[in-house]
Motif scaffolding. Structure first.
Motif, PDB file in Angstrom:
ATOM      1  N   LEU A   3       0.823  -1.211   0.000  1.00  0.00           N
ATOM      2  CA  LEU A   3       0.000   0.000   0.000  1.00  0.00           C
ATOM      3  C   LEU A   3       0.855   1.259   0.000  1.00  0.00           C
ATOM      4  O   LEU A   3       0.596   2.201  -0.769  1.00  0.00           O
ATOM      5  N   ILE A   4       1.892   1.274   0.827  1.00  0.00           N
ATOM      6  CA  ILE A   4       2.769   2.445   0.902  1.00  0.00           C
ATOM      7  C   ILE A   4       3.492   2.662  -0.424  1.00  0.00           C
ATOM      8  O   ILE A   4       3.573   3.789  -0.932  1.00  0.00           O
ATOM      9  N   LEU A   5       4.018   1.564  -1.012  1.00  0.00           N
ATOM     10  CA  LEU A   5       4.700   1.689  -2.303  1.00  0.00           C
ATOM     11  C   LEU A   5       3.747   2.162  -3.392  1.00  0.00           C
ATOM     12  O   LEU A   5       4.119   2.952  -4.271  1.00  0.00           O
ATOM     13  N   ALA A   6       2.498   1.683  -3.318  1.00  0.00           N
ATOM     14  CA  ALA A   6       1.507   2.116  -4.304  1.00  0.00           C
ATOM     15  C   ALA A   6       1.217   3.604  -4.167  1.00  0.00           C
ATOM     16  O   ALA A   6       1.117   4.333  -5.168  1.00  0.00           O
ATOM     17  N   LEU A   7       1.084   4.092  -2.932  1.00  0.00           N
ATOM     18  CA  LEU A   7       0.823   5.515  -2.702  1.00  0.00           C
ATOM     19  C   LEU A   7       1.981   6.377  -3.181  1.00  0.00           C
ATOM     20  O   LEU A   7       1.788   7.536  -3.569  1.00  0.00           O
ATOM     21  N   ILE A   8       3.191   5.827  -3.134  1.00  0.00           N
ATOM     22  CA  ILE A   8       4.363   6.585  -3.585  1.00  0.00           C
ATOM     23  C   ILE A   8       4.486   6.571  -5.108  1.00  0.00           C
ATOM     24  O   ILE A   8       4.695   7.608  -5.739  1.00  0.00           O
ATOM     25  N   TRP A   9       4.332   5.383  -5.697  1.00  0.00           N
ATOM     26  CA  TRP A   9       4.669   5.220  -7.104  1.00  0.00           C
ATOM     27  C   TRP A   9       3.505   5.450  -8.066  1.00  0.00           C
ATOM     28  O   TRP A   9       3.739   5.806  -9.238  1.00  0.00           O
ATOM     29  N   LEU A  10       2.266   5.274  -7.615  1.00  0.00           N
ATOM     30  CA  LEU A  10       1.146   5.509  -8.528  1.00  0.00           C
ATOM     31  C   LEU A  10       1.087   6.953  -9.026  1.00  0.00           C
ATOM     32  O   LEU A  10       0.915   7.189 -10.230  1.00  0.00           O
ATOM     33  N   PRO A  11       1.232   7.966  -8.140  1.00  0.00           N
ATOM     34  CA  PRO A  11       1.255   9.350  -8.664  1.00  0.00           C
ATOM     35  C   PRO A  11       2.411   9.592  -9.632  1.00  0.00           C
ATOM     36  O   PRO A  11       2.252  10.320 -10.627  1.00  0.00           O
ATOM     37  N   ILE A  12       3.562   8.981  -9.345  1.00  0.00           N
ATOM     38  CA  ILE A  12       4.702   9.132 -10.256  1.00  0.00           C
ATOM     39  C   ILE A  12       4.390   8.482 -11.597  1.00  0.00           C
ATOM     40  O   ILE A  12       4.705   9.020 -12.662  1.00  0.00           O
ATOM     41  N   GLY A  13       3.727   7.307 -11.540  1.00  0.00           N
ATOM     42  CA  GLY A  13       3.334   6.647 -12.771  1.00  0.00           C
ATOM     43  C   GLY A  13       2.368   7.486 -13.597  1.00  0.00           C
ATOM     44  O   GLY A  13       2.460   7.524 -14.832  1.00  0.00           O
ATOM     45  N   VAL A  14       1.465   8.176 -12.924  1.00  0.00           N
ATOM     46  CA  VAL A  14       0.518   9.048 -13.620  1.00  0.00           C
ATOM     47  C   VAL A  14       1.259  10.194 -14.312  1.00  0.00           C
ATOM     48  O   VAL A  14       0.957  10.550 -15.459  1.00  0.00           O
TER      49      VAL A  14
END
Length: 274
Positions: free
Chosen positions: A25-36
């Protein structure tokens, strides 16, 4: 059954699963905005809509043909390429002094060396602006370099000091016992062993300097634009698709540098205190 014992049972039975889920969850919160941001840098239209209706590389072409953006990149490089060697020199001298000598206030010196990390950037930026104004130093390239050195020394020191302190000094003693001079010992024995840590500290300092915005914004003159300042100008009065491209540029640049740092030093060295 008390609440505490119930929690302990849950933690014992499902602790590993909960821990892994939280990590994901933490990695997703960090990397999803970067992916966007990365995805939107290829958006075909300038409108900020997700997902993009079409994809293109025209924003990248415009970025590398934008003279203001290229000038900002070159300015950032001119600052970082000067600030980094100064930072490394100061950090190596400090590390050598800490590892070789005992002097009054040694612990206090180490604390103040890394103290800028915990001081809010705005506070230090205001302090430097007032200081340069009181001593009649004009804002510009020189003040920006000084500010970047102040910003990067603590980070470089956190890597270089443990590297030098943990070096086995008996190797130096053995070298000099075999007839080598102090200079030859440093060149052939000491330097090769501590060089990876020095390079890692320098690369980290270069990355931080290249990305520094707050200190730069406070101590620069109005004509000087580093890449972070240029990026701030793009988003200050409206959104430009170029922002996504510059963000991707920063991401790739920092990732490459950090991979180089981690290949030269371990995570233990990054967190070890002298």
């Amino acid at each position: 059954m008390t609440i505490l014992s119930f929690v302990e049972r849950i933690a014992h039975r499902h602790g590993e699963t909960i821990g892994r889920s939280l990590m994901v969850l933490i990695l997703a919160l960090i990397w999803l905005p970067i992916g966007v941001v990365v995805l939107m840098s290829f958006a075909g239209s300038g409108v900020l809509s997700f997902p993009p209706e079409s994809y293109t590389v025209k924003w990248y072409i415009e970025f590398f043909s934008n003279t203001k953006a290229i000038s900002a990149i070159l300015t950032s490089l001119k600052v970082s390429l000067v600030a980094t060697p100064i930072t490394v020199f100061v950090s190596v001298l400090s590390a050598y002094g800490i590892s070789r000598y005992d002097f009054p206030g040694k612990g206090l010196f180490q604390m103040f060396l890394t103290f800028p990390i915990v001081v809010p950037l705005v506070v230090t930026g205001i302090a430097m602006t007032l200081f340069f104004g009181n001593v009649n130093i004009d804002a510009g390239y020189g003040t920006v370099v000084i500010a970047h050195v102040i910003r990067t020394v603590p980070f470089a020191a956190l890597i270089i000091i443990p590297t030098v302190v943990n070096f086995d000094q008996t190797l130096e003693e053995a070298s000099m016992d075999l007839g080598a001079s102090e200079l030859r010992t440093f060149r052939r024995v000491t330097l090769p062993n501590v060089l990876p840590g020095i390079i890692a500290g320098g690369l980290l300092a270069f990355t931080i300097s290249f990305n520094e915005f707050v200190y730069t914004y406070f101590v620069r003159d109005t004509a000087m634009q580093t890449l972070p300042v240029y990026l701030w100008g793009l988003i200050r009065y409206g959104f430009s698709p170029m922002v996504n491209v510059i963000s991707v540029f920063f991401l790739v640049f920092v990732t490459v540098i950090l991979i180089a740092v981690l290949s030269l030093t371990s995570l233990k060295q990054l967190t070890l205190r002298a």
